[in-house]
Design an enzyme around this catalytic site. Structure first.
Site, PDB file in Angstrom:
ATOM      1  N   LEU A  12      23.607   8.066 -11.331  1.00 47.88           N
ATOM      2  CA  LEU A  12      23.377   7.203 -10.216  1.00 47.88           C
ATOM      3  C   LEU A  12      24.496   6.238  -9.802  1.00 47.88           C
ATOM      4  O   LEU A  12      25.033   5.708 -10.840  1.00 47.88           O
ATOM      5  CB  LEU A  12      21.996   6.188 -10.772  1.00 47.88           C
ATOM      6  CG  LEU A  12      20.850   6.546 -10.107  1.00 47.88           C
ATOM      7  CD1 LEU A  12      19.529   5.604 -10.856  1.00 47.88           C
ATOM      8  CD2 LEU A  12      20.543   7.077  -8.943  1.00 47.88           C
ATOM      9  N   ASP A  13      24.648   6.012  -8.749  1.00 56.21           N
ATOM     10  CA  ASP A  13      25.809   4.980  -8.068  1.00 56.21           C
ATOM     11  C   ASP A  13      25.487   3.733  -8.494  1.00 56.21           C
ATOM     12  O   ASP A  13      24.056   3.450  -8.776  1.00 56.21           O
ATOM     13  CB  ASP A  13      26.211   5.335  -6.758  1.00 56.21           C
ATOM     14  CG  ASP A  13      26.388   6.723  -6.237  1.00 56.21           C
ATOM     15  OD1 ASP A  13      27.397   7.352  -7.109  1.00 56.21           O
ATOM     16  OD2 ASP A  13      26.239   7.192  -5.018  1.00 56.21           O
TER      17      ASP A  13
END
Length: 308
Positions: free
Chosen positions: A36-37
């Site tokens: 996940l960014d």
């Protein structure tokens, strides 16, 4: 053991969460099943100790998101990290026509990853080249987008809902309230509920939806609400990692089960290819314990991974 779904907070990388889990659980053996960014929040699935063996079987899990797509402003990262490099006036948006447009993005397709991504070309990471001021020629990748549902069109990210009912993740007065990154400006925003296959970049989707509307676009906010069988409703916070029980490896594997006898279990653990009629990928158990993940061709079983 075990497999733990964590609600990743804003501004932490996935690796940051892995490091916190290592300290909290007193082990170096922690992996995750899908990055996940930093500006995204939501479900990050961690595998601890021996459960790292199941990571390879969970990386292809489908994922659900809530995405805030801001139109009329483009950024090099394709998200709210910024800065805004390109702006354009956004035409008046009709929700029905926007939904029709989103429908054209569903199904199998080729998607070009963001320049700021971990994709590797010729031994170089795209994000490293981008941060140095360069670009890589990133080949399009085959992805599948299962569904895109428009939940609303709003004058800006700040005007869009942030509280959602957890049963179907639609805007609600009470429920789960999400924290989004600071908005880069007052840009018309689409709120989209997305279900996608592995490897799909929602930042690329935001870029491509904007391009289809004739304007630059970026992802103003992103929440991952599901990974495979793990829903955000059952995720723990980072602070709860030390005592989180999670679920065992067997429950984490979403494959049909073959219940073995002692002979079959022994042969599989020895790496043999015993005769069996099963076809496709299966989990093999003995007395409720995980023995192996296998691929069957209708005649034999081939071990993909075995457990002692």
């Amino acid at each position: 053991m075990p497999v733990i779904a964590v609600d990743k907070p804003l501004n932490l990388t996935s690796h940051d969460v892995v490091n916190r889990a290592r300290r909290a659980r007193g082990t170096k053996r922690v992996g995750h099943t899908g990055t996940l960014d930093p500006l995204a929040t939501g479900v990050l699935v961690l595998c601890v100790d021996d459960s790292t063996k199941v990571v390879q079987f969970m990386e292809a899990d489908s994922k659900d998101y809530l995405a805030w797509i801001s139109l009329g402003a483009g950024t090099p990262t394709l998200d709210a990290e910024g800065p805004v490099e390109e702006v354009a006036d956004v035409p008046e948006l009709d929700a029905a026509r926007v939904q029709e447009l989103l429908n054209t993005f569903t199904g199998p397709q080729a998607q070009v990853p963001p320049q700021y991504s971990a994709v590797q070309v010729g031994g170089q990471r795209a994000y490293a080249v981008a941060r140095a001021g360069g670009t890589l020629d990133l080949p399009a990748r085959n992805v599948v987008i299962h569904s895109l549902d428009l939940l609303g069109v709003y004058p800006s990210v700040d005007a869009a809902p942030r509280t959602f009912g957890p049963q179907d993740w639609t805007p609600a007065k009470t429920g789960h309230t999400f924290t989004l990154p600071p908005a880069l400006g007052e840009y018309p925003t689409l709120l989209v509920r997305a279900s996608v296959g592995s490897g799909t970049y929602l930042r690329s989707l935001a870029r491509d939806v904007g391009a289809a509307l004739g304007v630059p676009a970026h992802l103003g906010g992103l929440v991952r609400t599901r990974v495979g069988r793990y829903d955000l409703r059952g995720a723990v916070t980072v602070d709860d990692l030390p005592g989180a029980t999670g679920i065992p490896d067997l429950a984490a594997l979403d494959f049909p089960v073959i219940e073995a006898d002692e002979r079959l279990a022994r042969e599989l653990r020895q790496g043999k290819r015993p005769v069996h009629h099963a076809q496709g990928r299966h989990v093999v158990t003995l007395g409720g314990d995980l023995v192996a993940v296998v691929d069957g061709n209708g005649e034999q079983l081939k071990v993909v991974r075995a457990w002692a």
